[in-house]
Enzyme design. Sequence first.
Site, PDB file in Angstrom:
ATOM      1  N   GLN A 103      42.039  79.742 -42.897  1.00  0.00           N
ATOM      2  CA  GLN A 103      42.066  78.274 -42.974  1.00  0.00           C
ATOM      3  C   GLN A 103      40.761  77.716 -42.412  1.00  0.00           C
ATOM      4  OE1 GLN A 103      46.190  76.648 -41.677  1.00  0.00           O
ATOM      5  NE2 GLN A 103      46.040  78.671 -40.720  1.00  0.00           N
ATOM      6  N   ILE A 127      36.841  76.862 -41.767  1.00  0.00           N
ATOM      7  CA  ILE A 127      35.712  76.491 -42.646  1.00  0.00           C
ATOM      8  C   ILE A 127      34.407  77.094 -42.125  1.00  0.00           C
ATOM      9  CG2 ILE A 127      36.806  74.397 -43.539  1.00  0.00           C
ATOM     10  CD1 ILE A 127      35.310  72.732 -41.500  1.00  0.00           C
ATOM     11  N   ASP A 128      34.504  77.904 -41.043  1.00  0.00           N
ATOM     12  CA  ASP A 128      33.293  78.565 -40.552  1.00  0.00           C
ATOM     13  C   ASP A 128      33.049  79.854 -41.352  1.00  0.00           C
ATOM     14  OD1 ASP A 128      35.354  79.502 -37.809  1.00  0.00           O
ATOM     15  OD2 ASP A 128      34.605  80.899 -39.319  1.00  0.00           O
ATOM     16  N   HIS A 154      40.746  76.149 -46.901  1.00  0.00           N
ATOM     17  CA  HIS A 154      40.270  74.787 -46.653  1.00  0.00           C
ATOM     18  C   HIS A 154      38.770  74.662 -46.884  1.00  0.00           C
ATOM     19  CE1 HIS A 154      44.069  74.469 -43.941  1.00  0.00           C
ATOM     20  NE2 HIS A 154      44.352  74.423 -45.218  1.00  0.00           N
ATOM     21  N   CYS A 200      22.562  63.108 -54.585  1.00  0.00           N
ATOM     22  CA  CYS A 200      22.437  64.216 -55.540  1.00  0.00           C
ATOM     23  C   CYS A 200      21.234  63.953 -56.447  1.00  0.00           C
ATOM     24  CB  CYS A 200      23.716  64.295 -56.370  1.00  0.00           C
ATOM     25  SG  CYS A 200      23.598  65.334 -57.825  1.00  0.00           S
ATOM     26  N   THR A 244      46.851  80.438 -35.473  1.00  0.00           N
ATOM     27  CA  THR A 244      47.160  79.197 -36.193  1.00  0.00           C
ATOM     28  C   THR A 244      48.432  78.576 -35.624  1.00  0.00           C
ATOM     29  OG1 THR A 244      47.584  78.153 -38.349  1.00  0.00           O
ATOM     30  CG2 THR A 244      48.430  80.400 -38.051  1.00  0.00           C
ATOM     31  N   SER A 245      48.427  77.226 -35.577  1.00  0.00           N
ATOM     32  CA  SER A 245      49.613  76.514 -35.051  1.00  0.00           C
ATOM     33  C   SER A 245      50.712  76.478 -36.104  1.00  0.00           C
ATOM     34  CB  SER A 245      49.215  75.084 -34.662  1.00  0.00           C
ATOM     35  OG  SER A 245      48.672  74.413 -35.813  1.00  0.00           O
ATOM     36  N   CYS A 274      22.705  63.249 -60.232  1.00  0.00           N
ATOM     37  CA  CYS A 274      23.405  62.026 -60.677  1.00  0.00           C
ATOM     38  C   CYS A 274      23.322  60.891 -59.665  1.00  0.00           C
ATOM     39  CB  CYS A 274      24.879  62.346 -60.957  1.00  0.00           C
ATOM     40  SG  CYS A 274      25.837  62.548 -59.436  1.00  0.00           S
TER      41      CYS A 274
HETATM   42  N1  APR Z   1      43.267  83.508 -29.914  1.00  0.00           N
HETATM   43  C1  APR Z   1      44.320  83.287 -30.760  1.00  0.00           C
HETATM   44  N2  APR Z   1      44.890  82.074 -30.938  1.00  0.00           N
HETATM   45  C2  APR Z   1      44.362  81.044 -30.235  1.00  0.00           C
HETATM   46  C3  APR Z   1      43.273  81.190 -29.345  1.00  0.00           C
HETATM   47  C4  APR Z   1      42.724  82.479 -29.197  1.00  0.00           C
HETATM   48  N3  APR Z   1      41.696  82.708 -28.365  1.00  0.00           N
HETATM   49  N4  APR Z   1      42.994  79.958 -28.796  1.00  0.00           N
HETATM   50  C5  APR Z   1      43.873  79.088 -29.344  1.00  0.00           C
HETATM   51  N5  APR Z   1      44.701  79.733 -30.196  1.00  0.00           N
HETATM   52  C6  APR Z   1      45.778  79.179 -31.027  1.00  0.00           C
HETATM   53  C7  APR Z   1      46.462  77.956 -30.471  1.00  0.00           C
HETATM   54  O1  APR Z   1      47.522  78.337 -29.601  1.00  0.00           O
HETATM   55  C8  APR Z   1      46.990  77.303 -31.758  1.00  0.00           C
HETATM   56  O2  APR Z   1      48.266  77.830 -32.088  1.00  0.00           O
HETATM   57  O3  APR Z   1      45.173  78.738 -32.244  1.00  0.00           O
HETATM   58  C9  APR Z   1      45.975  77.725 -32.824  1.00  0.00           C
HETATM   59  C10 APR Z   1      45.066  76.597 -33.264  1.00  0.00           C
HETATM   60  O4  APR Z   1      45.870  75.656 -33.941  1.00  0.00           O
HETATM   61  P1  APR Z   1      45.144  74.437 -34.701  1.00  0.00           P
HETATM   62  O5  APR Z   1      44.106  73.846 -33.811  1.00  0.00           O
HETATM   63  O6  APR Z   1      46.234  73.577 -35.255  1.00  0.00           O
HETATM   64  O7  APR Z   1      44.337  75.134 -35.883  1.00  0.00           O
HETATM   65  P2  APR Z   1      44.893  75.622 -37.278  1.00  0.00           P
HETATM   66  O8  APR Z   1      46.285  76.142 -37.172  1.00  0.00           O
HETATM   67  O9  APR Z   1      43.888  76.529 -37.865  1.00  0.00           O
HETATM   68  O10 APR Z   1      44.910  74.236 -38.111  1.00  0.00           O
HETATM   69  C11 APR Z   1      45.192  74.317 -39.501  1.00  0.00           C
HETATM   70  O11 APR Z   1      44.581  71.978 -39.732  1.00  0.00           O
HETATM   71  O12 APR Z   1      43.191  70.160 -39.322  1.00  0.00           O
HETATM   72  C12 APR Z   1      43.500  71.179 -40.218  1.00  0.00           C
HETATM   73  O13 APR Z   1      41.950  72.012 -41.766  1.00  0.00           O
HETATM   74  C13 APR Z   1      42.327  72.095 -40.417  1.00  0.00           C
HETATM   75  O14 APR Z   1      42.387  74.432 -41.041  1.00  0.00           O
HETATM   76  C14 APR Z   1      42.873  73.487 -40.105  1.00  0.00           C
HETATM   77  C15 APR Z   1      44.370  73.296 -40.232  1.00  0.00           C
END
Ligand code: APR
Length: 269
Positions: free
Chosen positions: A117, A119-120, A135, A169, A210-211, A172
Site C-alpha cells: 500500500q 507509495i515509497d 496506492h 505538462c 498495516t492498520s 497539453c
Molecule cells: N513495524 C510494523 N508495523 C508497524 C511499525 C513497525 N516498525 N510501526 C508502526 N506499525 C504499524 C502500526 O501499528 C499500524 O498498524 O503500522 C500500521 C500503520 O497503519 P497506517 O498508518 O494506517 O498505515 P496503512 O495501514 O499503510 O494505511 C493504509 O491509508 O492513508 C492511506 O494511502 C494511505 O496506504 C495508506 C493507507
Amino acid sequence: MRRVNRLSDTPTEIPDELYDMCGQARRVVVLTGAGMSAESGVPTFRDPIDGLWENFEPEQLVSVEGWRTDPGTVWAWHLWFAALISKCSPNPGHRALGRWARTWQRREAGTVEVITQNIDDLHERAGLIPISHLHGSITTFLCSQCGAKAQSVLSYPKEPSAHIMPPRCPVCGGYIRPAVTWFGEELPRKDIDAAVEAAMGCDLMLVVGTSGTVHPAAGLPRLAAGRGVPIIEINPRDTALTHDMDIVWRESAAVALPALVDGVLGDHE
Ligand code: APR
C-alpha cells in the site's frame, strides 16, 4: 472466528510452527503497509502522536477534491513527502524480504511476492519489486489532464505546508501530479488485479505494518483466509485485521522479518 495464536510481545524464541508454516509454503504473499517503512524513518499515517494524519486531513491532501480545490498545497505536500522518502533507506525488514525471494528463486523453493500500500520505493531499493503498488508510487509523475508521463521533477520544499503550484505538462498544459491513488479515485486496474490473483493463489500470507483500515487492501487477507490459507500479522499493535489472523506477532517489521527469514532459510542455527 479464526484461532489467534498470539506470540509473546517480544519473543526470544519463535515457535517452530511459524517456521514450518513458512517453510511448507511455495507461494508466499506479503501485504505491507506504512509500518513496513517506519523503521526507515518514513512516518506512518495513523500512528498515535507522529502519524501523518495527526497533523493533516487526508481528505485535503491525498484526494481528488483536495487536488481540484488547492493543487498548490497538494503538490507541495507530495514533494515534501517524496523528498523525505528519498533520504530514507530500506530497513532490515525490506532487505530480509528481498533475500528470502532471491534465495528461494535460486533454490527453486518457491516465490515471495509483495503487495504494498506504500507509495515509497523502499521494497524496490531492497531488490524486491512489488507485484502490486495498490496506492501508486510517489516517485513517478504524470499529467493530470492527458496522462503523459512526466519527468521526475523535483525541487523539494523544506516544509510540508509550503504552497507550490505544480509544473505544466509540455504536451497539453495540464498540471503534473504524482502517480499516487488518492481517496476518491479508482485503484490502478493492473495492481488490484495482481493483488487479488495473488491473494487467491498464495498458500501463506504475511500482513506487515498495516492498520487494516483502508479497502480494498484490507480485504485481501480475508480473501486468503477464506481459502483456508494461514495468515500471520506482524505489527507492534492490534489492528482491524487481528481477529482474522492465525498467528499474531507483536514485533516490528525490521526485527521480526530478519529473524523469520533466517529461520526459514536455515540460517538460524
Ligand atoms: N513495524 C510494523 N508495523 C508497524 C511499525 C513497525 N516498525 N510501526 C508502526 N506499525 C504499524 C502500526 O501499528 C499500524 O498498524 O503500522 C500500521 C500503520 O497503519 P497506517 O498508518 O494506517 O498505515 P496503512 O495501514 O499503510 O494505511 C493504509 O491509508 O492513508 C492511506 O494511502 C494511505 O496506504 C495508506 C493507507
